[in-house]
Design an enzyme around this catalytic site. Structure first.
Site, PDB file in Angstrom:
ATOM      1  N   GLU A 181     -27.893  35.089  35.846  1.00  0.00           N
ATOM      2  CA  GLU A 181     -28.135  36.002  34.714  1.00  0.00           C
ATOM      3  C   GLU A 181     -28.688  35.325  33.473  1.00  0.00           C
ATOM      4  O   GLU A 181     -29.415  35.938  32.710  1.00  0.00           O
ATOM      5  CB  GLU A 181     -26.842  36.733  34.295  1.00  0.00           C
ATOM      6  CG  GLU A 181     -26.130  37.446  35.401  1.00  0.00           C
ATOM      7  CD  GLU A 181     -24.962  36.633  35.874  1.00  0.00           C
ATOM      8  OE1 GLU A 181     -25.164  35.457  36.199  1.00  0.00           O
ATOM      9  OE2 GLU A 181     -23.851  37.166  35.911  1.00  0.00           O
TER      10      GLU A 181
ATOM     11  N   ASP B 134     -22.669  36.705  38.362  1.00  0.00           N
ATOM     12  CA  ASP B 134     -21.228  36.497  38.221  1.00  0.00           C
ATOM     13  C   ASP B 134     -20.446  37.206  39.328  1.00  0.00           C
ATOM     14  O   ASP B 134     -20.937  38.146  39.968  1.00  0.00           O
ATOM     15  CB  ASP B 134     -20.754  36.987  36.855  1.00  0.00           C
ATOM     16  CG  ASP B 134     -21.261  36.086  35.733  1.00  0.00           C
ATOM     17  OD1 ASP B 134     -21.571  34.916  36.012  1.00  0.00           O
ATOM     18  OD2 ASP B 134     -21.344  36.564  34.586  1.00  0.00           O
TER      19      ASP B 134
ATOM     20  N   ASP C 165     -17.797  39.164  39.194  1.00  0.00           N
ATOM     21  CA  ASP C 165     -17.121  40.432  38.952  1.00  0.00           C
ATOM     22  C   ASP C 165     -18.000  41.603  39.374  1.00  0.00           C
ATOM     23  O   ASP C 165     -19.105  41.428  39.889  1.00  0.00           O
ATOM     24  CB  ASP C 165     -16.695  40.545  37.482  1.00  0.00           C
ATOM     25  CG  ASP C 165     -17.880  40.383  36.530  1.00  0.00           C
ATOM     26  OD1 ASP C 165     -19.046  40.378  36.996  1.00  0.00           O
ATOM     27  OD2 ASP C 165     -17.645  40.252  35.311  1.00  0.00           O
TER      28      ASP C 165
ATOM     29  N   GLU D 142     -19.630  43.781  37.627  1.00  0.00           N
ATOM     30  CA  GLU D 142     -20.907  43.870  36.920  1.00  0.00           C
ATOM     31  C   GLU D 142     -21.909  42.881  37.514  1.00  0.00           C
ATOM     32  O   GLU D 142     -23.085  43.192  37.677  1.00  0.00           O
ATOM     33  CB  GLU D 142     -20.705  43.598  35.428  1.00  0.00           C
ATOM     34  CG  GLU D 142     -21.930  43.904  34.602  1.00  0.00           C
ATOM     35  CD  GLU D 142     -21.640  43.927  33.108  1.00  0.00           C
ATOM     36  OE1 GLU D 142     -22.590  44.144  32.352  1.00  0.00           O
ATOM     37  OE2 GLU D 142     -20.470  43.740  32.720  1.00  0.00           O
TER      38      GLU D 142
ATOM     39  N   TYR E 261     -14.777  31.053  35.286  1.00  0.00           N
ATOM     40  CA  TYR E 261     -15.281  32.339  34.804  1.00  0.00           C
ATOM     41  C   TYR E 261     -14.284  32.988  33.855  1.00  0.00           C
ATOM     42  O   TYR E 261     -13.084  33.041  34.135  1.00  0.00           O
ATOM     43  CB  TYR E 261     -15.572  33.263  35.983  1.00  0.00           C
ATOM     44  CG  TYR E 261     -16.362  34.484  35.604  1.00  0.00           C
ATOM     45  CD1 TYR E 261     -17.552  34.372  34.889  1.00  0.00           C
ATOM     46  CD2 TYR E 261     -15.931  35.760  35.963  1.00  0.00           C
ATOM     47  CE1 TYR E 261     -18.286  35.490  34.542  1.00  0.00           C
ATOM     48  CE2 TYR E 261     -16.663  36.889  35.623  1.00  0.00           C
ATOM     49  CZ  TYR E 261     -17.834  36.742  34.906  1.00  0.00           C
ATOM     50  OH  TYR E 261     -18.560  37.851  34.545  1.00  0.00           O
TER      51      TYR E 261
ATOM     52  N   ARG F 248     -14.038  36.139  32.639  1.00  0.00           N
ATOM     53  CA  ARG F 248     -13.646  37.550  32.744  1.00  0.00           C
ATOM     54  C   ARG F 248     -12.786  37.703  33.991  1.00  0.00           C
ATOM     55  O   ARG F 248     -13.304  37.808  35.097  1.00  0.00           O
ATOM     56  CB  ARG F 248     -14.862  38.463  32.797  1.00  0.00           C
ATOM     57  CG  ARG F 248     -15.632  38.502  31.480  1.00  0.00           C
ATOM     58  CD  ARG F 248     -16.711  39.573  31.475  1.00  0.00           C
ATOM     59  NE  ARG F 248     -17.426  39.575  30.213  1.00  0.00           N
ATOM     60  CZ  ARG F 248     -18.552  38.901  29.978  1.00  0.00           C
ATOM     61  NH1 ARG F 248     -19.086  38.157  30.941  1.00  0.00           N
ATOM     62  NH2 ARG F 248     -19.136  38.947  28.801  1.00  0.00           N
TER      63      ARG F 248
ATOM     64  N   HIS G  46      -9.676  35.077  42.953  1.00  0.00           N
ATOM     65  CA  HIS G  46     -10.198  34.644  41.663  1.00  0.00           C
ATOM     66  C   HIS G  46      -9.163  33.771  40.974  1.00  0.00           C
ATOM     67  O   HIS G  46      -8.016  33.703  41.391  1.00  0.00           O
ATOM     68  CB  HIS G  46     -10.531  35.858  40.795  1.00  0.00           C
ATOM     69  CG  HIS G  46     -11.660  36.665  41.346  1.00  0.00           C
ATOM     70  ND1 HIS G  46     -12.066  37.840  40.773  1.00  0.00           N
ATOM     71  CD2 HIS G  46     -12.466  36.489  42.422  1.00  0.00           C
ATOM     72  CE1 HIS G  46     -13.075  38.348  41.463  1.00  0.00           C
ATOM     73  NE2 HIS G  46     -13.328  37.553  42.465  1.00  0.00           N
TER      74      HIS G  46
END
Length: 758
Positions: A9, A82, A84, A86, A283, A285, A328
């Site tokens: 990203e 990433d 997650d 999103e 990460y 989030r 995670h």
């Protein structure tokens, strides 16, 4: 050409990953999302199974074309966004927009940007997880439905430009309800008694178990202490242990960074993002408190090498959030041997993360807690003395022992007499409920199950545009009575303490209250806490493959859309934006408290073709829902003639859209916290003089002036502005230099891509 194209990203992430991959890999950035719903229009076909209309924004066309070309030249495309939901959606959109063939596309995920993690990800690719994509699609589309159907209702019924959202409107409701709790609070006061005594020459403090209700009771108790015998009736010693906190999740990091570093939620996430992209932390989030076996091993080495083997104790924390995945990890450093990382701002956050993670695997602190009960011979009440002693510091060796009581009691025995040194009974006021800070609001949202880590920062930023503001008041002085016993004499004094500070606290604006009340009344289900949390659970169901996203949206929209249609018939008077507070005692005209273009105000009369209504400022501290007729009509004294300046010009005070001011001729000067109803001529004159000094030219030669600007002194001729060179004081600029700098500014080359505004 490289055989493999890796797409991430962000450029920073691409730069870090490129270091770990060989020459056969080309790493490119998508610069975030490359497809989304258009900014204008619903772009969701509610009649056709909620089919979304995604577009490639104009500013992403060049990026997409470049990625298409690179993908065409590569044998394999690795989607490395990433981990997650999103990130999964970004990977899916890339596959769709670049028309990638499944056989030549692989999805890789990693929760840290290290050589080991990247290599492991490349060795274990997978397909894009469509369940995760659908969960994110459902969230995006549902939020679009709410925002694009509910916001226009607010525009028509309350005020143009307002917005509504599934999570943001609930967050505003939480803050509004808290403010009303505070306003309804009626606290009382009582006297807290503390007594300083000695045993074997060592001083310590004991307190009366219960507070005394009145000053008279406090004075009597202290007088009774004179000549009374104080003796120990019991001593209890108990061992205690204190365990470290779990490693950071997104929300706990936001809360701790606010408490320890003073970082806002948005700042914390921005800084954490940079640390992640540079490969310093995992990460950022995540809902998980899990740590990998690799992390456990590295932490063990860090603890034993820094503190000793007896300070290490392995723990595996259980993640409570259903949406979190145990695969995670919590937010942790990628290299525990590194205790510093990044610039100063990043390093402060990094050290917080390093310390919390390492401490989570350290031995508990072992304490000895002692409680002594003290008898006062002439009273029935008992004094209680408490002390805490660290026997083994454990994890406190790393995080510090500020949370442990500083008082250590001397060795006491039952029946031992104590010597009175002094005593104090201080008036304590009950505290109203605490307003939310950004961090405590995150905690509340998390407790209610509303939103997810990635939504908290943007939500809190959004509500501060119109509905919520951060308080700035330092508080107000309050008289506090203190009764003291010193050297056998009781005395009473009144001291002043500051109370009611709102600095950094989240407070609803008037429009925030109004919109909240309107939505709660007419869209109760959307703002219901349990309903909003249930929606999050349904997103989890979709992510787990247990529910179809279209079915979930169909049920939601079936209950939501009829409320929107029904709202078209709501009369504006029902919105709370206007409240009749009485009739004018002289004219008989109706008087309203209402919301206008620039905020709350008072309106006198309904207005006719011949005569317009009269408008007055809202009195300071008053609200539409509670202002009285008497308080409102006081504002008829404005505008008010305060007096005259030294040269005879009239000074007028008033309140405008930007607050109270005084006006001289055509010049407006803010008077800050001064009251326009009471400000006197001398004070107004002084404010005008001070403002004049700030705006007066430092020097001038005809049209050319040296002025003080918002970003520092500068030179202007009224058309062209010029900077003052570094190292040159504005007072040192003469006419010749001023003209030269103006000419230089005129001929300065325009930046590439600059277009003159028409």
């Amino acid at each position: 050409m490289p055989k493999n194209l890796v797409i991430v990203e962000s450029p920073a992430k691409a730069k870090t990953i490129a270091k770990f991959l060989g020459k056969d890999f080309q790493v490119e950035s998508s610069f975030g999302h490359i497809r989304d719903l258009p900014k204008s229009g619903m772009s969701v076909d509610t009649e056709n199974n909620f089919e979304p209309k995604y577009i490639i924004p104009r500013d992403k066309a060049k990026v997409v074309n470049g990625l298409k070309k690179a993908a065409k030249d590569a044998d394999m495309v690795w989607l490395a966004s990433d981990e997650d939901r999103e990130g999964e959606a970004i990977a899916w959109h890339l596959a769709q927009a670049l028309d990638l063939k499944p056989a030549q596309t692989k999805r890789i995920v990693f929760h840290e940007i290290t050589k080991e993690a990247i290599t492991k990800a490349v060795d274990n690719p997978r397909d894009v997880d469509e369940n995760l994509v659908n969960a994110q699609q459902a969230r995006r589309i549902l939020d679009r439905l709410v925002g694009y159907e509910l916001s226009p209702v607010l525009w028509r019924k309350v005020r143009k430009g307002l917005s509504a959202g599934r999570v943001q409107s609930v967050a505003v409701r939480i803050i509004v309800e808290k403010e009303r709790e505070i306003e309804a609070f009626e606290g009382s006061s009582a006297y807290k008694v503390s007594v300083v005594v000695t045993a074997d020459g060592k001083e310590f403090t004991a307190e009366l178990a219960n507070k005394l209700k009145t000053q008279a009771e406090a004075e009597k108790f202290l007088n009774d202490l004179i000549g009374a015998k104080l003796s120990v009736t019991s001593v209890t010693t108990k061992p205690a242990s204190r365990n470290p906190s779990a490693p950071f999740t997104t929300s706990t990091l936001q809360q701790e960074a606010s408490s320890k570093l003073g970082y806002s939620v948005r700042r914390t996430m921005t800084v954490a993002q940079k640390l992640y992209e540079a490969g310093h932390i995992t990460y950022m989030r995540t809902d998980s408190v899990n740590l990998s076996d690799l992390a456990h091993s590295a932490i063990k080495t860090a603890v034993t090498s820094n503190f000793g083997a007896n300070y290490y104790e392995q723990r595996r924390y259980k993640t409570k959030s259903r949406g979190a995945q145990e695969a995670h990890e919590a937010i942790r450093p990628t290299r525990f041997e590194k205790q510093t990382a990044g610039d100063e701002t990043q390093n402060r956050l990094y050290q917080l993360i390093w310390q919390r993670t390492v401490a989570s695997q350290m031995a508990p602190a072992q304490l000895k807690r002692t409680t002594a009960e003290i008898n006062v011979s002439v009273r029935d009440e008992k004094l209680i003395a408490k002390g805490e002693q660290i026997i083994f510091d454990g994890y406190l060796k790393l995080v510090g022992s500020k949370s442990v009581s500083a008082q250590i009691l001397p060795e006491l025995t039952e029946g031992e007499e104590l010597k009175l040194v002094s005593a104090e009974a201080k008036q304590n006021f009950e505290k109203p409920p605490a307003r939310y800070t950004e961090a405590s609001l995150v905690k509340k949202l998390e407790e209610l199950g509303i939103g997810r880590p990635s939504t908290y920062a943007p939500t809190i930023s959004t509500i501060q545009r119109d509905y919520v503001e951060k308080g700035e008041a330092e508080g107000e002085p309050r008289n506090v009575t203190v009764v003291s016993l010193i050297n056998g004499k009781v005395s009473t004094e009144v001291i002043s303490e500051n109370t009611g500070s709102t600095k950094g606290k989240l407070m609803p604006t008037e429009i925030g209250r109004l919109v909240c009340d309107f939505l709660v009344k007419h869209f109760a289900s959307v703002l219901d806490y349990q309903f909003t949390a249930k929606v999050e659970e349904e997103f989890d169901d979709i992510a787990d493959g247990d529910k179809k996203w279209q079915d979930m949206l169909k049920v939601f929209y079936g209950g939501f859309h009829p409320l929107v249609e029904k709202a078209q018939d709501i009369d504006a008077s029902e919105t709370g934006s206007r409240r009749k507070i009485g009739d004018h005692p002289k004219t008989g005209e109706p008087v309203y408290a209402r919301f206008g273009r620039f905020g709350p105000m008072i309106q006198i009369g309904d207005g006719t073709d011949e005569e317009k209504p009269k408008f007055l400022p809202m009195p300071k501290g008053e609200k539409i829902e509670s202002v009285s007729l008497e308080a409102a009509l006081v504002m008829e004294a404005l505008p008010r003639t305060v007096g005259k300046t030294e040269d005879g010009q009239e000074i007028i005070s008033n309140i405008g859209p930007y607050g109270p001011y005084v006006k001289v001729a055509s010049k407006f000067v803010s008077i800050g916290d001064e009251d326009p109803l009471t400000i006197d001529e001398a004070t107004a004159r002084q404010i005008i003089i001070e403002q004049g000094k700030k705006t007066a030219p430092i020097n001038e030669w005809g049209d050319i002036k040296v002025l003080r600007g918002r970003y520092g002194p500068y030179i202007t001729n009224g058309k062209v502005n010029a900077r003052i060179p570094k190292g040159t004081e504005p007072e040192e600029v003469d006419e010749k230099l001023a003209k030269e700098l103006i000419e230089t500014a005129k001929t300065r080359k325009k930046k590439p891509g600059f277009k003159k505004k028409k």
